[in-house]
Design a protein around this motif. Structure first.
Motif, PDB file in Angstrom:
ATOM      1  N   VAL A  68       0.933  -1.263   0.143  1.00  0.00           N
ATOM      2  CA  VAL A  68      -0.528   0.047  -0.248  1.00  0.00           C
ATOM      3  C   VAL A  68       1.297   1.599  -0.065  1.00  0.00           C
ATOM      4  CG1 VAL A  68      -2.209   1.374   0.548  1.00  0.00           C
ATOM      5  CG2 VAL A  68      -1.512  -1.474   1.123  1.00  0.00           C
ATOM      6  N   MET A 119      -6.918  -6.213   1.938  1.00  0.00           N
ATOM      7  CA  MET A 119      -5.687  -6.028   2.135  1.00  0.00           C
ATOM      8  C   MET A 119      -5.289  -6.646   3.242  1.00  0.00           C
ATOM      9  SD  MET A 119      -5.700  -1.427   2.735  1.00  0.00           S
ATOM     10  CE  MET A 119      -5.891  -0.469   1.620  1.00  0.00           C
ATOM     11  N   GLY A 166      -3.382   1.346   6.815  1.00  0.00           N
ATOM     12  CA  GLY A 166      -3.686   1.125   5.390  1.00  0.00           C
ATOM     13  C   GLY A 166      -4.949   1.802   4.759  1.00  0.00           C
ATOM     14  N   GLY A 215       0.097   3.849   3.590  1.00  0.00           N
ATOM     15  CA  GLY A 215       0.396   2.313   4.001  1.00  0.00           C
ATOM     16  C   GLY A 215       1.421   2.093   4.779  1.00  0.00           C
ATOM     17  N   TYR A 243      -2.234  -4.755  -0.560  1.00  0.00           N
ATOM     18  CA  TYR A 243      -3.269  -4.772  -1.377  1.00  0.00           C
ATOM     19  C   TYR A 243      -3.276  -6.375  -2.421  1.00  0.00           C
ATOM     20  CZ  TYR A 243      -2.207  -1.930  -5.489  1.00  0.00           C
ATOM     21  OH  TYR A 243      -1.092  -1.365  -6.029  1.00  0.00           O
TER      22      TYR A 243
END
Length: 251
Positions: free
Chosen positions: A133, A169, A177, A229, A235
């Protein structure tokens, strides 16, 4: 000249006879038109106009016609053509809010074009190999687009566009995130638990609207973004759903 015995002469309606019928005093016959009587006769039927002030008699140019489908009258001055109409059922004023009718090139009566309501839908689902992320917020990771066509050649269309996105995620302990649509953050997650979180996701929706011209075809886009992130969050899947409602309403 009448010779011999005097003949009997009798005056009829509107006739005057004078004289004895002799060579020296012949009969004289005079006819006088009774205007009131003539006026009654010519005004009994269609197509005649009489001017009381000038005494002029003329045609009103009307023709007797056959009527149907709500038309009434014979087209004369005394019985002009009229259209049978219903009662206005709305609280607004018919004079300012009523829709007119029109005559086309073929002489046919037309109303306004009918309204249209169309829909276009696009859905995608993309798998990713555990991409980190991004840390900068609102980083674009996908861009999706949908075609929008206004089928009405006469009017602008009001377009409502529903945008949906979902990002799965994987989040280690103490990772963060975020995801969103464009510059709008729709979700921010912080795993402050005691175990990793796998394939966490939630679906988010945003609605936008626009106007496009008559008969116009265009494309509208949705930017899927991620950011903030930290801690190794990744992800693995992005799902999008775009839905466009194209509406034109009769005037």
């Amino acid at each position: 000249m009448i010779t011999g015995s005097p003949a009997a002469v009798e005056a009829g309606d509107n006739i005057t006879v004078t004289g004895a019928g002799t060579p020296g005093d012949p009969f004289v016959v005079t006819a006088v038109t009774d205007c009131a009587e003539v006026r009654t006769c010519i005004s009994a039927g269609p197509g005649i106009l009489y001017n009381q002030a000038t005494g002029v008699i003329s045609s009103d140019g009307s023709a007797v016609v056959n009527t149907a489908c709500g038309l009434d009258g014979d087209g004369s001055a005394g019985s002009p053509l009229s259209i049978t109409s219903g009662a206005w059922p709305y609280p607004c004023d018919v004079t300012t809010s009523g829709t007119p009718v029109y005559c086309d090139a073929n002489g046919q009566i037309r109303t306004t074009p009918p309204h249209t309501a169309t829909q276009n839908v696009q859905q995608t689902q993309t798998a990713y190999p555990d991409v980190l992320v991004p840390n900068p917020d609102d980083t674009q990771i996908e861009i999706q687009q949908i075609a929008v066509v206004n089928p009405d050649p006469c009017r602008e269309a009001f377009v409502i566009i529903e945008q949906e996105m979902e990002i799965s995620m994987d989040m280690p302990i103490n990772s963060t995130g975020a995801s969103g649509i464009g510059t709008d953050d729709m979700m921010f997650r912080f795993n402050n638990g005691n175990s990793p979180q796998v394939s966490v996701h939630s679906q988010h929706t945003k609605v936008v609207a626009t106007i496009i011209g008559a008969g116009v075809a265009t494309v509208t886009q949705m930017r899927v973004t991620a950011g903030r992130g930290t801690g190794g969050a990744t992800y693995e899947r992005v799902q999008t759903f775009l839905q466009a409602f194209i509406l034109t309403i009769a005037d």
